[in-house]
Enzyme design. Structure first.
Site, mmCIF file in Angstrom:
data_model
loop_
_atom_site.group_PDB
_atom_site.id
_atom_site.type_symbol
_atom_site.label_atom_id
_atom_site.label_comp_id
_atom_site.label_asym_id
_atom_site.label_seq_id
_atom_site.Cartn_x
_atom_site.Cartn_y
_atom_site.Cartn_z
ATOM 1 N N LYS A 22 0.837 -1.212 0.000
ATOM 2 C CA LYS A 22 0.000 0.000 0.000
ATOM 3 C C LYS A 22 0.865 1.253 0.000
ATOM 4 O O LYS A 22 0.619 2.195 -0.752
ATOM 5 C CB LYS A 22 -0.900 -0.023 1.246
ATOM 6 N N ASN A 23 1.906 1.255 0.835
ATOM 7 C CA ASN A 23 2.715 2.471 0.974
ATOM 8 C C ASN A 23 3.628 2.724 -0.224
ATOM 9 O O ASN A 23 4.235 3.785 -0.324
ATOM 10 C CB ASN A 23 3.552 2.431 2.262
ATOM 11 N N ARG A 96 -4.111 10.348 5.422
ATOM 12 C CA ARG A 96 -3.144 11.452 5.459
ATOM 13 C C ARG A 96 -2.213 11.424 4.254
ATOM 14 O O ARG A 96 -1.702 12.456 3.837
ATOM 15 C CB ARG A 96 -2.327 11.365 6.734
ATOM 16 N N CYS A 120 -4.197 12.947 14.288
ATOM 17 C CA CYS A 120 -4.191 11.552 13.858
ATOM 18 C C CYS A 120 -4.046 10.697 15.108
ATOM 19 O O CYS A 120 -3.469 11.149 16.103
ATOM 20 C CB CYS A 120 -3.005 11.391 12.910
ATOM 21 N N ARG A 125 1.705 14.333 13.545
ATOM 22 C CA ARG A 125 1.989 14.130 12.121
ATOM 23 C C ARG A 125 1.886 15.402 11.271
ATOM 24 O O ARG A 125 1.040 15.497 10.377
ATOM 25 C CB ARG A 125 1.098 13.025 11.538
ATOM 26 N N ILE A 127 3.000 18.310 8.403
ATOM 27 C CA ILE A 127 3.556 18.190 7.047
ATOM 28 C C ILE A 127 4.444 19.397 6.733
ATOM 29 O O ILE A 127 4.641 19.759 5.590
ATOM 30 C CB ILE A 127 2.466 17.993 5.967
ATOM 31 N N ASP A 128 4.965 20.022 7.813
ATOM 32 C CA ASP A 128 5.786 21.225 7.640
ATOM 33 C C ASP A 128 7.008 20.976 6.744
ATOM 34 O O ASP A 128 7.422 21.867 5.997
ATOM 35 C CB ASP A 128 6.232 21.757 9.009
ATOM 36 N N ASP A 308 5.811 0.572 11.933
ATOM 37 C CA ASP A 308 4.581 -0.090 11.476
ATOM 38 C C ASP A 308 4.506 -1.561 11.902
ATOM 39 O O ASP A 308 3.499 -2.221 11.641
ATOM 40 C CB ASP A 308 4.454 0.011 9.945
ATOM 41 N N ARG A 400 -8.062 -0.531 5.753
ATOM 42 C CA ARG A 400 -7.303 0.527 5.065
ATOM 43 C C ARG A 400 -6.026 -0.035 4.445
ATOM 44 O O ARG A 400 -5.552 0.481 3.435
ATOM 45 C CB ARG A 400 -6.905 1.620 6.061
#
Ligand code: UD1
Length: 434
Positions: A22-23, A96, A120, A125, A127-128, A308, A400
């Site tokens: 998936k990733n 996300r 989350c 988390r 996203i800067d 993970d 998911r």
């Protein structure tokens, strides 16, 4: 909402096949935004996050065609007529990784409007780092009404040093840099196999990328990218989850169709725990016929022990002799499964970023709740060795990222069934030909 009903006690025996990652599929689908030509992706897993990304691309005007029958894991994406470079809150809040479209949209469409992801279950988390990097490449970015508004002339190559290693941040900037003018040097990059897979796809599309898989990636920008065909790598986290399931249940399981070298840190740790692991080509055979020993785990960026796999490892640690200290170094709040495991009889004490697990403790079936994707996997694993019946609520979290996990586990001897509404396997999405 669906639930899993699991009756523990059966060792897992036989062969289970791993799906595509998936990733890796998520950034690969976003990469299709970089070209007008079709990108054909093979081995795309049928999981909910992929469905969400299809909706996201279709809402922008992409043609997304799903294979069926024997080609059911193929997705063809053509982004010739993008009309709406926007990712809505409705889609971003459920996934996300939607922020992965930011870099490609700015590079190709010169503008993007993406909802900010917000909080989350596993931590803040932010996203800067995506935003800072894109600004350094020349994008103008502002924030309004919960959305990031970005515009840019053609991006310009530059040197970017990530303050912190970020997987999707590396992928986002890598995609943006492919169409920038001149050379971009990305330093302190993530080295995950999914980054390497994305770079391989982008190079097939005509990009000029060197160094993916190391801390420093160099990209020579090109004017245009073209279509390509690419096979997504196997899912190392799904494979690792089955490996732990076999070890935990005292089974004898062949996990096939994976890349065993992507699982080195996990396999070494399991050997330390007393599990017998044999690597044969693209398969891992796991024999769990002895007692499990405790071992400490520290999550790290690849090639370290993956965050993970932390929740699934904790389920194993509850059955190991001795004390295991599990330290989570990537995310700040990733121990929600600890409390649910305690409800099943585990001895887990969470102290900040450390969880102390004392084992072995017999587990007993209970009603538990999934809180995030990998936490749900750890509850499934615990249920496989628990006495009696466990009911896991909110399994949409597991859908998911795991393709038909209950069917795969049932195929190797687990007693697991889904109750509630059936998973919509082929949801009709406007603009998506099914
Ligand atoms: C990806 C994976 C996820 C995995 C994680 C870590 C995908 C789709 N998801 O998530 O499954 O758990 O890598 O291996 O590939 N950070 C910042 N600022 C940023 C970006 C990240 O501070 O702009 C921080 C995060 O809060 C976290 C750390 O960096 O503490 C690593 O996060 P990151 O690697 O970005 O995770 P994701 O790419 O979101």
């Amino acid at each position: 909402m669906d639930k899993f009903v699991i009756r523990g006690g059966n060792p897992l025996v036989g062969t289970v096949r791993v799906s595509g990652a998936k990733n890796a599929a998520l950034p690969a689908m976003a990469a299709a935004l970089l070209t007008e030509e079709p990108v054909i992706l093979e081995n795309v897993p049928q999981v909910r996050d992929i469905e969400t990304e299809r909706k996201l691309l279709a809402a922008m005007g992409a043609d997304v065609e799903l294979g069926y029958g024997r080609a059911q894991h193929r997705t063809t994406i053509c982004c010739r007529d993008l009309v709406n470079p926007e990712a809505s809150y409705e889609l971003v809040k459920t996934m996300r990784a939607s922020t992965l479209v930011l870099g490609p949209l700015i590079a190709r469409m010169k503008r993007a409007r993406i909802s900010l992801p917000g909080g989350c279950a596993i931590g803040a988390r932010p996203i800067d780092l995506h935003i800072k990097g894109l600004e350094k490449l020349g994008a103008k970015i502002s924030q309004e009404h919960g959305y990031i508004e970005a515009s840019a002339p053609r991006l310009r190559g530059t040197r970017i040093v990530f303050e912190k290693i970020t997987v999707t941040g590396t992928e986002d900037l890598l995609m943006a840099a492919t169409l920038a003018q001149g050379e971009t040097v990305l330093e302190n990059c993530a080295r995950e196999p999914e980054v390497v897979d994305l770079a391989a796809l982008l190079n097939k599309m005509g990009a000029q990328i060197e160094g993916a898989g190391t801390h420093c990636i160099r990209v020579q920008g090109v004017e245009k990218l073209h279509g390509a065909r690419h096979r997504i790598i196997p899912d190392r986290i799904e494979a690792g989850t089955f490996v732990i399931a076999a070890a935990l249940t005292g089974g004898d399981l062949q996990v096939s169709g994976c890349e065993p070298q992507h699982l080195d840190a996990l396999l070494q740790k399991l050997e330390e725990c007393g599990v017998q692991v044999y690597v044969i080509g693209d398969s891992i055979r796991v024999v769990g016929n002895g007692p499990l020993r405790s071992a400490d785990v520290n999550t790290e960026e690849y090639p370290g022990f993956p965050t993970d796999m932390q929740a699934q490892y904790m389920a194993l640690a509850t059955q190991a002799e001795g004390t295991s200290i599990v330290t989570e170094n990537i995310f700040e709040n990733r121990f929600m499964h600890g409390q649910e495991l305690v409800r099943m009889g585990a001895n887990v004490k969470v102290e900040g970023s450390r969880a102390v697990v004392r084992g072995p403790t017999p587990l007993s079936g209970a009603a538990v709740q999934a809180s995030d994707l990998r936490a749900s996997a750890s509850l499934v694993l615990a249920a496989l060795v628990a006495d009696g019946e466990t009911i896991i609520d909110r399994v949409y979290h597991i859908d998911r990222g795991y393709e038909r996990i209950e069917e795969k586990l049932r195929g190797v001897g687990a007693q697991i069934r889904r109750i509630g509404e059936l998973l919509p396997k082929r949801v009709a999405v406007p603009g998506v030909a099914v």
